[in-house]
Scaffold this motif. Sequence first.
Motif, PDB file in Angstrom:
ATOM      1  N   ARG A   1       1.423  -4.182  -0.361  1.00 53.40           N
ATOM      2  CA  ARG A   1       0.236  -4.269   0.504  1.00 53.40           C
ATOM      3  C   ARG A   1      -0.533  -2.963   0.358  1.00 53.40           C
ATOM      4  NH1 ARG A   1      -2.914  -7.285   4.496  1.00 53.40           N
ATOM      5  NH2 ARG A   1      -3.962  -5.689   5.725  1.00 53.40           N
TER       6      ARG A   1
ATOM      7  N   ASP B   1      -4.141  -1.028   1.800  1.00 53.02           N
ATOM      8  CA  ASP B   1      -5.284  -1.002   2.711  1.00 53.02           C
ATOM      9  C   ASP B   1      -6.192   0.150   2.309  1.00 53.02           C
ATOM     10  OD1 ASP B   1      -4.648  -2.939   5.166  1.00 53.02           O
ATOM     11  OD2 ASP B   1      -2.783  -1.978   4.552  1.00 53.02           O
TER      12      ASP B   1
ATOM     13  N   THR C   1      -3.625   3.272   2.017  1.00 50.40           N
ATOM     14  CA  THR C   1      -2.276   3.183   2.567  1.00 50.40           C
ATOM     15  C   THR C   1      -1.514   2.140   1.767  1.00 50.40           C
ATOM     16  OG1 THR C   1      -3.062   3.752   4.789  1.00 50.40           O
ATOM     17  CG2 THR C   1      -0.877   2.757   4.606  1.00 50.40           C
TER      18      THR C   1
ATOM     19  N   ASP D   1      -9.807   2.334   3.287  1.00 51.39           N
ATOM     20  CA  ASP D   1     -10.898   2.692   4.197  1.00 51.39           C
ATOM     21  C   ASP D   1     -11.891   3.520   3.402  1.00 51.39           C
ATOM     22  OD1 ASP D   1     -12.498   3.164   6.364  1.00 51.39           O
ATOM     23  OD2 ASP D   1     -11.237   4.747   7.214  1.00 51.39           O
TER      24      ASP D   1
ATOM     25  N   ALA E   1      -8.411  -4.857   1.925  1.00 51.98           N
ATOM     26  CA  ALA E   1      -6.955  -4.924   1.993  1.00 51.98           C
ATOM     27  C   ALA E   1      -6.495  -6.099   1.156  1.00 51.98           C
ATOM     28  CB  ALA E   1      -6.467  -5.073   3.432  1.00 51.98           C
TER      29      ALA E   1
ATOM     30  N   SER F   1      -2.623  -7.970  -0.739  1.00 51.05           N
ATOM     31  CA  SER F   1      -1.222  -7.950  -1.154  1.00 51.05           C
ATOM     32  C   SER F   1      -1.192  -8.254  -2.642  1.00 51.05           C
ATOM     33  CB  SER F   1      -0.403  -8.979  -0.377  1.00 51.05           C
ATOM     34  OG  SER F   1      -0.295  -8.614   0.983  1.00 51.05           O
TER      35      SER F   1
END
Length: 341
Positions: free
Chosen positions: A221, A223, A237, A225, A210, A212
């Motif tokens: 931002r 993220d 995301t 996975d 993750a 910014s």
Amino acid sequence: GALEPMVWLYLQTKNPKYLDEAKQFAALNRKWGGVAWMISGDIPNERPELEGWHIHANLTTIRGFPWLYAATGDKTYLDDAIKACDRVFERATWSTGRVLEQIPWGHDVDPHDETCQTSDLLQLCYLLADFTGETRFLDRAELIYYNHIRYMQMHNGDFTAFNRLPGPQRGGDAWFCCGFWGGKALYEVARHVFASSPTAIYVNGYLPAAASLKLGTNSVRIDMDADIPASGEVRLTLKPEHRRVFALNCRVPSWADLRQVKVNGKTLPPHLVNGCLRVEREWKPGDHVLLQFDLPLRAKLDAFPDGLPTAKVSLDGAAPVEARLVSVFRGPVIAAQFRLV
């Protein structure tokens, strides 16, 4: 190893004496020892069997060449760094991603490796990816990261921690520069997972992560996975500060096939630009992107280094060739390895 910091002294101070000294360092290294071998393939020594060059020291020097290009505009420095990276990867790197400690190696019955120069090559690969935009350097860095820095696989089938140098010459618990240099490799991996420009975001690697990222005067931002190589599914995301148009660029590695792309559950036709999936649209906070990569099994023969015993092996009915190892990859990771001799 003084070349890179000398160039940085010039870039920070603009004092020409530092640049002049850096040029002299580069000129000397282009003519002699391991740096000369990395660039040209020549061994400028009448009796090379009496001399061994520490690849760690020479790769550390090579890392200064791209910065000399940045300081001078002389592209031959960047070209020499690329030649050096190519030669070390092809001629001094095991299929596990580990790099030999010394060259020449012809007189060594079992050339050994260390984390120092392995980390150096990884750092050089990322640096060249930054300067050239060529994704092949990212592929190389991932081979090193997954199979040595992360998995700690030695060329002889044994395992080691990157934070110490094993062996009777220094003792099993002897802490050495390998520890610090291994940590630098991990930092470079983390630093290059994402990148951004005023109009685009780049996803260069696939790890749980993750960040910014700056996007002009705003930030986004992101993220991620991912569980490579257990799964080829990657979920992103995005959370921009507010709705805005920008491009999301996701690298398609050489070890993967991009099978499907979904944005907020809707399948999109993949649009590839320079080896990257590019999705340009108006993004809003909470948008989701699903990438589905296929990770086909790949077999790689390793006949390196010269002078060690080999056996003939044929893959998929091709003509037999000499090899020492057969490595089976899933994604960037060695799933199995067979020693032929």
